[in-house]
Design a protein around this motif. Structure first.
Motif, PDB file in Angstrom:
ATOM      1  N   UNK A 106       0.847  -1.188   0.000  1.00 15.99           N
ATOM      2  CA  UNK A 106       0.000   0.000   0.000  1.00 15.99           C
ATOM      3  C   UNK A 106       0.878   1.232   0.000  1.00 15.99           C
ATOM      4  N   UNK A 107       0.287   2.347  -0.420  1.00 19.65           N
ATOM      5  CA  UNK A 107       0.951   3.646  -0.315  1.00 19.65           C
ATOM      6  C   UNK A 107      -0.107   4.685   0.030  1.00 19.65           C
ATOM      7  N   UNK A 108       0.247   5.587   0.918  1.00 22.03           N
ATOM      8  CA  UNK A 108      -0.670   6.601   1.416  1.00 22.03           C
ATOM      9  C   UNK A 108      -0.176   7.992   1.037  1.00 22.03           C
ATOM     10  N   UNK A 109      -1.091   8.792   0.527  1.00 26.08           N
ATOM     11  CA  UNK A 109      -0.789  10.169   0.142  1.00 26.08           C
ATOM     12  C   UNK A 109      -1.545  11.122   1.051  1.00 26.08           C
ATOM     13  N   UNK A 110      -0.898  12.185   1.455  1.00 26.23           N
ATOM     14  CA  UNK A 110      -1.558  13.315   2.098  1.00 26.23           C
ATOM     15  C   UNK A 110      -1.626  14.412   1.055  1.00 26.23           C
ATOM     16  N   UNK A 111      -2.787  14.555   0.428  1.00 27.66           N
ATOM     17  CA  UNK A 111      -2.876  15.403  -0.753  1.00 27.66           C
ATOM     18  C   UNK A 111      -2.135  14.755  -1.895  1.00 27.66           C
ATOM     19  N   UNK A 112      -1.127  15.438  -2.428  1.00 31.50           N
ATOM     20  CA  UNK A 112      -0.302  14.898  -3.506  1.00 31.50           C
ATOM     21  C   UNK A 112       1.042  14.389  -3.009  1.00 31.50           C
ATOM     22  N   UNK A 114       3.402  11.717  -1.017  1.00 27.65           N
ATOM     23  CA  UNK A 114       3.514  10.342  -0.523  1.00 27.65           C
ATOM     24  C   UNK A 114       4.117  10.365   0.875  1.00 27.65           C
ATOM     25  N   UNK A 115       3.374   9.852   1.866  1.00 27.97           N
ATOM     26  CA  UNK A 115       3.823   9.952   3.258  1.00 27.97           C
ATOM     27  C   UNK A 115       4.019   8.593   3.924  1.00 27.97           C
ATOM     28  N   UNK A 116       3.478   7.530   3.342  1.00 32.43           N
ATOM     29  CA  UNK A 116       3.608   6.219   3.973  1.00 32.43           C
ATOM     30  C   UNK A 116       3.463   5.144   2.918  1.00 32.43           C
ATOM     31  N   UNK A 117       4.270   4.072   3.051  1.00 33.06           N
ATOM     32  CA  UNK A 117       4.191   2.964   2.090  1.00 33.06           C
ATOM     33  C   UNK A 117       4.737   1.708   2.741  1.00 33.06           C
ATOM     34  N   UNK A 118       4.332   0.573   2.229  1.00 31.11           N
ATOM     35  CA  UNK A 118       4.793  -0.708   2.785  1.00 31.11           C
ATOM     36  C   UNK A 118       4.674  -1.808   1.744  1.00 31.11           C
ATOM     37  N   UNK A 119       5.667  -2.679   1.749  1.00 32.08           N
ATOM     38  CA  UNK A 119       5.639  -3.925   0.993  1.00 32.08           C
ATOM     39  C   UNK A 119       5.952  -5.037   1.973  1.00 32.08           C
ATOM     40  N   UNK A 120       5.005  -5.956   2.174  1.00 30.88           N
ATOM     41  CA  UNK A 120       5.170  -6.949   3.238  1.00 30.88           C
ATOM     42  C   UNK A 120       4.545  -8.275   2.827  1.00 30.88           C
ATOM     43  N   UNK A 121       5.253  -9.359   3.134  1.00 35.20           N
ATOM     44  CA  UNK A 121       4.692 -10.686   2.887  1.00 35.20           C
ATOM     45  C   UNK A 121       3.678 -11.011   3.974  1.00 35.20           C
ATOM     46  N   UNK A 122       2.535 -11.545   3.583  1.00 35.81           N
ATOM     47  CA  UNK A 122       1.484 -11.841   4.547  1.00 35.81           C
ATOM     48  C   UNK A 122       1.899 -12.984   5.457  1.00 35.81           C
ATOM     49  N   UNK A 123       1.358 -12.988   6.680  1.00 31.38           N
ATOM     50  CA  UNK A 123       1.789 -13.950   7.691  1.00 31.38           C
ATOM     51  C   UNK A 123       1.210 -15.344   7.477  1.00 31.38           C
ATOM     52  N   UNK A 124       0.094 -15.447   6.764  1.00 27.93           N
ATOM     53  CA  UNK A 124      -0.535 -16.742   6.518  1.00 27.93           C
ATOM     54  C   UNK A 124      -0.793 -16.913   5.027  1.00 27.93           C
TER      55      UNK A 124
END
Length: 222
Positions: A106-112, A114-124
């Motif tokens: 996922x990636x999160x934008x505050x307006x235009x 980019x303030x947060x992002x993550x790439x993660x393998x799921x636990x199950x």
């Protein structure tokens, strides 16, 4: 990274200097704070720190060559934009050849911005692509909740609710319609936090075409 050759355990001769491999991974992990474009590659390569192989080292040197060839890449924060949280969610089902676990991104934008992002393998292991997408949605909804609390603590005025864009019709239907839950009892209860926060109007869940799915870069090699 090379799309056609996914990395996996014991795919070649063990690398002669595992400590060097771990040091390079550590540097890449710090660099992902300003270079979201290497998040997926770093997430993939960090899985093999215990027993890296020659192929894993070749893959990490490919990332280093990419960084050397693109020093001007980075984040841009405009001085004026609409203060609203916008998020993009994606997953790649059963992408790990060793465990068949999926990758959430996922990636999160505050307006235009980019303030947060993550790439993660799921636990199950997810039994369907819909389940994988729904787990990614649950992860992103927790991030939206945290960012909302953060903005409120900082007393920053912003437009509510947030907007989340998901390219999976089935995940959106499961989140919005309780009738679908009888077909998804195998999904862990904590994943339904996405639906609870949707009902509480923390965010709007909107469709988006895969072509415009920004979070795609956090779930697969492009």
């Amino acid at each position: 990274m090379i799309k056609t050759t996914p990395l996996h355990q014991n795919d070649s001769t063990p690398f002669h200097d595992p400590m060097l491999y771990r040091q390079l991974i550590g540097r890449l992990l710090y660099l992902t704070n300003t270079r979201p474009d290497i998040s997926f590659a770093t997430q993939q390569l960090s899985q093999f720190m215990a027993t890296p192989t020659i192929n894993h080292y070749k893959a990490i040197t490919r990332v280093l060559r990419y960084l050397k060839g693109s020093p001007s890449q980075g984040l841009f924060y405009p001085t004026s934009s609409t203060v609203q949280l916008k998020g993009f969610i994606d997953s790649d089902w059963a992408t790990c050849p060793d465990t068949r676990k999926s990758v959430s991104g996922y990636c999160m934008f505050l307006g235009d911005s980019l303030v947060s992002w993550k790439s993660k393998k799921q636990t199950t292991v997810s039994r369907s692509s819909s389940e994988a997408e729904y787990r990614a949605l649950g992860l992103a909804s927790c991030e939206v909740q945290w960012l909302t609390y953060l903005l409120l603590d900082f007393q920053v005025p912003f437009i509510q609710p947030a907007l989340l864009y998901c390219d999976s019709n089935s995940a959106r239907y499961i989140a919005a319609n309780s009738v679908f839950h009888e077909r998804t009892k195998h999904i862990e209860i904590d994943c339904h936090v996405a639906r609870e926060r949707l009902q509480n109007k923390l965010y709007h869940l909107l469709p988006i075409h895969t072509t415009y799915q920004v979070a795609d870069i956090f779930t697969k090699a492009l």
